[in-house]
Design a protein around this motif. Structure first.
Motif, PDB file in Angstrom:
ATOM      1  N   GLU A   1       0.833  -1.201   0.000  1.00 20.64           N
ATOM      2  CA  GLU A   1       0.000   0.000   0.000  1.00 20.64           C
ATOM      3  C   GLU A   1       0.870   1.254   0.000  1.00 20.64           C
ATOM      4  O   GLU A   1       0.578   2.226  -0.695  1.00 20.64           O
ATOM      5  CB  GLU A   1      -0.941  -0.009   1.203  1.00 20.64           C
ATOM      6  N   ALA A   2       1.959   1.224   0.766  1.00 19.73           N
ATOM      7  CA  ALA A   2       2.888   2.360   0.793  1.00 19.73           C
ATOM      8  C   ALA A   2       3.499   2.589  -0.591  1.00 19.73           C
ATOM      9  O   ALA A   2       3.651   3.736  -1.036  1.00 19.73           O
ATOM     10  CB  ALA A   2       3.983   2.129   1.830  1.00 19.73           C
ATOM     11  N   ILE A   3       3.835   1.512  -1.276  1.00 18.86           N
ATOM     12  CA  ILE A   3       4.386   1.632  -2.627  1.00 18.86           C
ATOM     13  C   ILE A   3       3.363   2.252  -3.562  1.00 18.86           C
ATOM     14  O   ILE A   3       3.687   3.143  -4.355  1.00 18.86           O
ATOM     15  CB  ILE A   3       4.876   0.255  -3.139  1.00 18.86           C
ATOM     16  N   GLU A   4       2.115   1.812  -3.482  1.00 22.48           N
ATOM     17  CA  GLU A   4       1.071   2.366  -4.353  1.00 22.48           C
ATOM     18  C   GLU A   4       0.887   3.861  -4.116  1.00 22.48           C
ATOM     19  O   GLU A   4       0.785   4.630  -5.068  1.00 22.48           O
ATOM     20  CB  GLU A   4      -0.252   1.613  -4.173  1.00 22.48           C
ATOM     21  N   TRP A   5       0.852   4.278  -2.852  1.00 18.33           N
ATOM     22  CA  TRP A   5       0.724   5.706  -2.559  1.00 18.33           C
ATOM     23  C   TRP A   5       1.941   6.470  -3.075  1.00 18.33           C
ATOM     24  O   TRP A   5       1.800   7.545  -3.650  1.00 18.33           O
ATOM     25  CB  TRP A   5       0.539   5.955  -1.069  1.00 18.33           C
ATOM     26  N   SER A   6       3.128   5.923  -2.850  1.00 15.61           N
ATOM     27  CA  SER A   6       4.333   6.652  -3.268  1.00 15.61           C
ATOM     28  C   SER A   6       4.417   6.783  -4.791  1.00 15.61           C
ATOM     29  O   SER A   6       4.923   7.779  -5.306  1.00 15.61           O
ATOM     30  CB  SER A   6       5.606   6.017  -2.695  1.00 15.61           C
ATOM     31  N   LYS A   7       3.889   5.821  -5.531  1.00 18.37           N
ATOM     32  CA  LYS A   7       3.862   5.920  -6.991  1.00 18.37           C
ATOM     33  C   LYS A   7       2.944   7.041  -7.465  1.00 18.37           C
ATOM     34  O   LYS A   7       3.115   7.565  -8.558  1.00 18.37           O
ATOM     35  CB  LYS A   7       3.411   4.592  -7.612  1.00 18.37           C
ATOM     36  N   ARG A   8       1.981   7.409  -6.635  1.00 22.05           N
ATOM     37  CA  ARG A   8       1.038   8.473  -6.982  1.00 22.05           C
ATOM     38  C   ARG A   8       1.534   9.848  -6.550  1.00 22.05           C
ATOM     39  O   ARG A   8       0.920  10.862  -6.875  1.00 22.05           O
ATOM     40  CB  ARG A   8      -0.312   8.184  -6.325  1.00 22.05           C
ATOM     41  N   PHE A   9       2.638   9.895  -5.807  1.00 22.76           N
ATOM     42  CA  PHE A   9       3.167  11.161  -5.303  1.00 22.76           C
ATOM     43  C   PHE A   9       3.511  12.070  -6.479  1.00 22.76           C
ATOM     44  O   PHE A   9       4.197  11.646  -7.412  1.00 22.76           O
ATOM     45  CB  PHE A   9       4.418  10.893  -4.457  1.00 22.76           C
ATOM     46  N   PRO A  10       3.055  13.314  -6.467  1.00 16.82           N
ATOM     47  CA  PRO A  10       3.375  14.215  -7.585  1.00 16.82           C
ATOM     48  C   PRO A  10       4.887  14.429  -7.713  1.00 16.82           C
ATOM     49  O   PRO A  10       5.601  14.477  -6.719  1.00 16.82           O
ATOM     50  CB  PRO A  10       2.684  15.524  -7.198  1.00 16.82           C
ATOM     51  N   ASN A  11       5.358  14.555  -8.941  1.00 15.80           N
ATOM     52  CA  ASN A  11       6.780  14.820  -9.166  1.00 15.80           C
ATOM     53  C   ASN A  11       7.116  16.140  -8.466  1.00 15.80           C
ATOM     54  O   ASN A  11       6.539  17.181  -8.788  1.00 15.80           O
ATOM     55  CB  ASN A  11       7.062  14.921 -10.658  1.00 15.80           C
ATOM     56  N   PRO A  12       8.052  16.116  -7.507  1.00 21.41           N
ATOM     57  CA  PRO A  12       8.311  17.309  -6.701  1.00 21.41           C
ATOM     58  C   PRO A  12       8.985  18.459  -7.441  1.00 21.41           C
ATOM     59  O   PRO A  12       9.055  19.565  -6.905  1.00 21.41           O
ATOM     60  CB  PRO A  12       9.199  16.788  -5.574  1.00 21.41           C
ATOM     61  N   VAL A  13       9.442  18.227  -8.654  1.00 23.59           N
ATOM     62  CA  VAL A  13      10.036  19.323  -9.434  1.00 23.59           C
ATOM     63  C   VAL A  13       9.210  19.634 -10.681  1.00 23.59           C
ATOM     64  O   VAL A  13       9.603  20.466 -11.483  1.00 23.59           O
ATOM     65  CB  VAL A  13      11.520  19.061  -9.807  1.00 23.59           C
ATOM     66  N   GLY A  14       8.088  18.974 -10.831  1.00 28.82           N
ATOM     67  CA  GLY A  14       7.211  19.222 -11.966  1.00 28.82           C
ATOM     68  C   GLY A  14       7.167  18.041 -12.908  1.00 28.82           C
ATOM     69  O   GLY A  14       8.192  17.392 -13.157  1.00 28.82           O
ATOM     70  N   GLU A  15       5.976  17.752 -13.391  1.00 27.16           N
ATOM     71  CA  GLU A  15       5.800  16.609 -14.288  1.00 27.16           C
ATOM     72  C   GLU A  15       6.695  16.739 -15.506  1.00 27.16           C
ATOM     73  O   GLU A  15       6.902  17.830 -16.036  1.00 27.16           O
ATOM     74  CB  GLU A  15       4.332  16.482 -14.703  1.00 27.16           C
ATOM     75  N   GLY A  16       7.258  15.618 -15.948  1.00 27.25           N
ATOM     76  CA  GLY A  16       8.121  15.581 -17.112  1.00 27.25           C
ATOM     77  C   GLY A  16       9.586  15.826 -16.803  1.00 27.25           C
ATOM     78  O   GLY A  16      10.429  15.643 -17.667  1.00 27.25           O
ATOM     79  N   CYS A  17       9.897  16.234 -15.568  1.00 24.28           N
ATOM     80  CA  CYS A  17      11.290  16.486 -15.175  1.00 24.28           C
ATOM     81  C   CYS A  17      11.848  15.286 -14.430  1.00 24.28           C
ATOM     82  O   CYS A  17      11.102  14.496 -13.859  1.00 24.28           O
ATOM     83  CB  CYS A  17      11.367  17.719 -14.268  1.00 24.28           C
ATOM     84  N   ASP A  18      13.168  15.142 -14.443  1.00 24.03           N
ATOM     85  CA  ASP A  18      13.813  14.072 -13.693  1.00 24.03           C
ATOM     86  C   ASP A  18      13.865  14.435 -12.217  1.00 24.03           C
ATOM     87  O   ASP A  18      14.254  15.553 -11.862  1.00 24.03           O
ATOM     88  CB  ASP A  18      15.240  13.838 -14.195  1.00 24.03           C
ATOM     89  N   ALA A  19      13.459  13.517 -11.374  1.00 25.41           N
ATOM     90  CA  ALA A  19      13.473  13.728  -9.923  1.00 25.41           C
ATOM     91  C   ALA A  19      13.419  12.375  -9.242  1.00 25.41           C
ATOM     92  O   ALA A  19      13.250  11.337  -9.901  1.00 25.41           O
ATOM     93  CB  ALA A  19      12.296  14.593  -9.488  1.00 25.41           C
TER      94      ALA A  19
END
Length: 138
Positions: free
Chosen positions: A89-107
């Motif tokens: 469940e923790a993995i599933e939530w973490s996969k949904r975490f928004p990209n912290p530097v913006g979608e499409g960027c490496d982070a």
């Protein structure tokens, strides 16, 4: 099971650059979903390391070291604490975490499980912590 989702610092977060309105909205939506599921314990961003300090232990001495700290890859810019029933469940939530530097960027985010008092050998010191925890909820 409690987990910490760790957002790593970067040059922008260390320079005090605030996240975009779009990223704040994505983070708000994600955290609202966590809260609705009863999984959110805490979440916040951290100020730049220039506003922080470290305490270095050397023998019996404690030495104050003021920020900023240069190795941004070792710094944390924010975190989310969740409580879930399983690692999956923790993995599933973490996969949904928004990209912290913006979608499409490496982070990258890091996820670490927190220790629970039951993970330690029973003893007086552990019981003292258990009493502290009971006081928070009692």
């Amino acid at each position: 099971m409690r987990y910490m989702i760790i957002v790593k610092a970067n040059k922008d977060s260390e320079a005090g650059v605030m996240p975009s309105e779009q990223l704040i909205a994505a983070m708000a939506k994600f955290h609202e979903e966590l809260a609705a599921a009863g999984a959110l314990l805490d979440a916040t961003g951290l100020q730049a390391s220039s506003k922080g300090w470290r305490i270095r232990y050397s023998g019996n001495q404690r030495i104050l070291v003021d920020g900023p700290f240069t190795e941004t890859k070792e710094l944390i810019a924010g975190y989310t604490l969740i409580k879930v029933a399983s690692k999956a469940e923790a993995i599933e939530w973490s996969k949904r975490f928004p990209n912290p530097v913006g979608e499409g960027c490496d982070a990258e985010i890091e996820v670490r499980q927190l220790f629970e008092l039951d993970d330690f050998e029973p003893g007086d010191a552990v019981e003292r912590f258990r009493e502290l925890d009971a006081g928070k909820h009692g």
